[in-house]
Design an enzyme around this catalytic site. Sequence first.
Site, mmCIF file in Angstrom:
data_model
loop_
_atom_site.group_PDB
_atom_site.id
_atom_site.type_symbol
_atom_site.label_atom_id
_atom_site.label_comp_id
_atom_site.label_asym_id
_atom_site.label_seq_id
_atom_site.Cartn_x
_atom_site.Cartn_y
_atom_site.Cartn_z
ATOM 1 N N ARG A 19 0.905 -1.147 -0.029
ATOM 2 C CA ARG A 19 0.099 0.083 -0.287
ATOM 3 C C ARG A 19 1.033 1.378 -0.039
ATOM 4 N NH1 ARG A 19 2.577 2.125 3.207
ATOM 5 N NH2 ARG A 19 2.836 1.529 5.548
ATOM 6 N N GLU A 25 -0.308 9.364 8.845
ATOM 7 C CA GLU A 25 0.846 8.714 9.083
ATOM 8 C C GLU A 25 1.120 8.887 10.543
ATOM 9 O OE1 GLU A 25 2.057 6.581 6.982
ATOM 10 O OE2 GLU A 25 2.350 8.107 5.784
ATOM 11 N N ASP A 28 -2.677 5.553 13.298
ATOM 12 C CA ASP A 28 -3.746 4.536 13.196
ATOM 13 C C ASP A 28 -3.607 3.842 14.842
ATOM 14 O OD1 ASP A 28 -1.270 3.322 12.764
ATOM 15 O OD2 ASP A 28 -1.715 1.889 11.207
ATOM 16 N N GLY A 119 8.615 1.134 3.037
ATOM 17 C CA GLY A 119 7.488 2.235 3.520
ATOM 18 C C GLY A 119 6.201 1.754 2.509
ATOM 19 N N SER A 121 4.782 -1.541 2.747
ATOM 20 C CA SER A 121 4.154 -2.462 3.416
ATOM 21 C C SER A 121 4.594 -3.846 2.683
ATOM 22 C CB SER A 121 2.708 -2.245 3.485
ATOM 23 O OG SER A 121 2.064 -2.420 4.494
ATOM 24 N N SER A 122 5.410 -4.316 2.464
ATOM 25 C CA SER A 122 5.878 -5.451 1.944
ATOM 26 C C SER A 122 5.705 -6.542 3.107
ATOM 27 C CB SER A 122 7.369 -5.549 1.251
ATOM 28 O OG SER A 122 8.277 -5.224 2.314
ATOM 29 N N ASP A 166 -2.172 -1.408 7.539
ATOM 30 C CA ASP A 166 -1.481 -1.960 6.139
ATOM 31 C C ASP A 166 -2.245 -3.169 6.056
ATOM 32 O OD1 ASP A 166 0.309 0.017 6.915
ATOM 33 O OD2 ASP A 166 1.951 -1.184 7.689
ATOM 34 N N ASN A 209 14.055 -0.822 7.994
ATOM 35 C CA ASN A 209 13.275 -2.075 8.280
ATOM 36 C C ASN A 209 12.686 -1.625 9.908
ATOM 37 O OD1 ASN A 209 12.479 -4.472 9.605
ATOM 38 N ND2 ASN A 209 13.689 -5.603 8.460
ATOM 39 N N LYS A 210 11.563 -1.471 10.120
ATOM 40 C CA LYS A 210 11.094 -0.847 11.595
ATOM 41 C C LYS A 210 11.237 -1.850 12.459
ATOM 42 C CE LYS A 210 5.987 -1.461 10.773
ATOM 43 N NZ LYS A 210 6.057 -2.181 9.586
HETATM 44 C C1 GLA Z 1 3.684 1.227 9.815
HETATM 45 C C2 GLA Z 1 2.826 0.578 10.562
HETATM 46 C C3 GLA Z 1 1.260 1.222 10.207
HETATM 47 C C4 GLA Z 1 1.434 2.590 10.537
HETATM 48 C C5 GLA Z 1 2.538 3.241 9.712
HETATM 49 C C6 GLA Z 1 2.806 4.781 9.901
HETATM 50 O O1 GLA Z 1 3.410 1.193 8.204
HETATM 51 O O2 GLA Z 1 2.687 -0.812 10.372
HETATM 52 O O3 GLA Z 1 0.372 0.616 11.247
HETATM 53 O O4 GLA Z 1 1.565 3.003 12.115
HETATM 54 O O5 GLA Z 1 3.681 2.512 10.023
HETATM 55 O O6 GLA Z 1 1.660 5.537 9.389
#
Ligand code: GLA
Length: 434
Positions: A19, A25, A28, A119, A121-122, A166, A209-210
């Site tokens: 996505r 941002e 959520d 960023g 969402s893979s 995501d 990579n979060k």
């Molecule tokens: C990541 C998280 C989401 C959201 C975004 C920031 O993609 O998985 O849930 O918090 O960061 O908007």
Amino acid sequence: MFNSKFGSIPKFYVRAPGRVNIIGEHIDYCGYSVLPIAIEQDMLIAVEPVKTHTIQLANTNSLYPDFSTSANNIQIDKTKPVWHNYFLCGFKGIQEHFGLSNLTGMNCLVDGNIPPSSGLSSSSALVCCAGLVTLTALGMSLSKVELAEICAKSERYIGTEGGGMDQSISFLAEEGTAKLIEFSPLRATDVKLPSGAVFVIANSCVEMNKAATSYFNIRVTECRLAAKLLAKYKNLPWDEVLRLEEVQARLGVSLEDMLLTTEDALHPEPYSPEEICRCLEISLEQLRTQILSPNTQDVLHFKLYQRAKHVYSEAARVLRFKNLCEEAPDNVVQLLGEIMNQSHASCRDMYECSCPELDRLVDVCRQFGAEGSRLTGAGWGGCTVSIVPADKLPSFLASVQEAYYQRSDGSSVPQTPSVFATKPGGGALVFLEA
Ligand code: GLA
């Protein structure tokens, strides 16, 4: 490749898209609505259920090694962000939802074209794809909303405390429309984007990579602490409050009021753990065990004022953006652009989730014709999203490519595709062999 790996042919295939978040941002997980679209890039898994209890995973990309495990002993090691953990999150989510034991296994080949750590969402696409694979292999069914909720929860086994954006868009997306995703209860409503504009994704080529750092969870924690301090200031039962949205809901006031309350109740100087304990009248031990997450135990400064200001103002921007799209979809590109620019500034200055490359990239995008440009996704690297008038698209793509990606020696950064137009794509699907 499936045939050469497993000596058989797949019985079905599942795809789940990545996505791009147009606006909203880092709100959520605070309970606020967001406005993403699914992109056409996706995760695709070819599946053959088997009679043994082994899950065998292979990936078309040789960077990601084969993996196998017993279906009845799923271990997700939070300390290592390895690719197969995301599959296991989706699997485990379904297994736990139905309380199943003694599961049989499957052979899976995973293929994907969402740039990783960018960023887009893979990782959630893989979790969602694996959830739907597992559900299909079991011959069971769930609604898309249930699937999204299960996958949002089970992705947290990785150790990051993401919200549900995501996974929700990966399941609930429909071709041709953005979705306003609202939480508690989860629902998605169409938002028609203006026809005269194109949304363009550009990759800063800084990988983030979060799950590999604590940046993300620190922000989640700061928001939780800010919610508690605001609740305490307003004499609400602060120990029951977890999210900034709950404070607003309990007070029954507007987002603008919450911005004013933030200014009254919190100070811009960072809070030490000791000060937070004084404000909440709790011990350090209680703070650590009851409020902080495992990877935020050693944080010494919490910027509560800045984070709350970002969240309340960003939540208001999402609603303004959506209202503009609904009221005058063909005449608002410039206004939508301004809102996106304000979002980037707030992410950069108040939420501190940008980086110099992203800041440079949004400047380049604005310089070459974008009406607005902002980082998208978690930030600290990854992609930007820009709103570009349709007639400027070809020159925009060429100029950004040259200005950001061309090195001074004339060679370009080897990342394809690095700047591309996108439009709202459809959600996750199962393809059964005829
Ligand atoms: C990541 C998280 C989401 C959201 C975004 C920031 O993609 O998985 O849930 O918090 O960061 O908007």
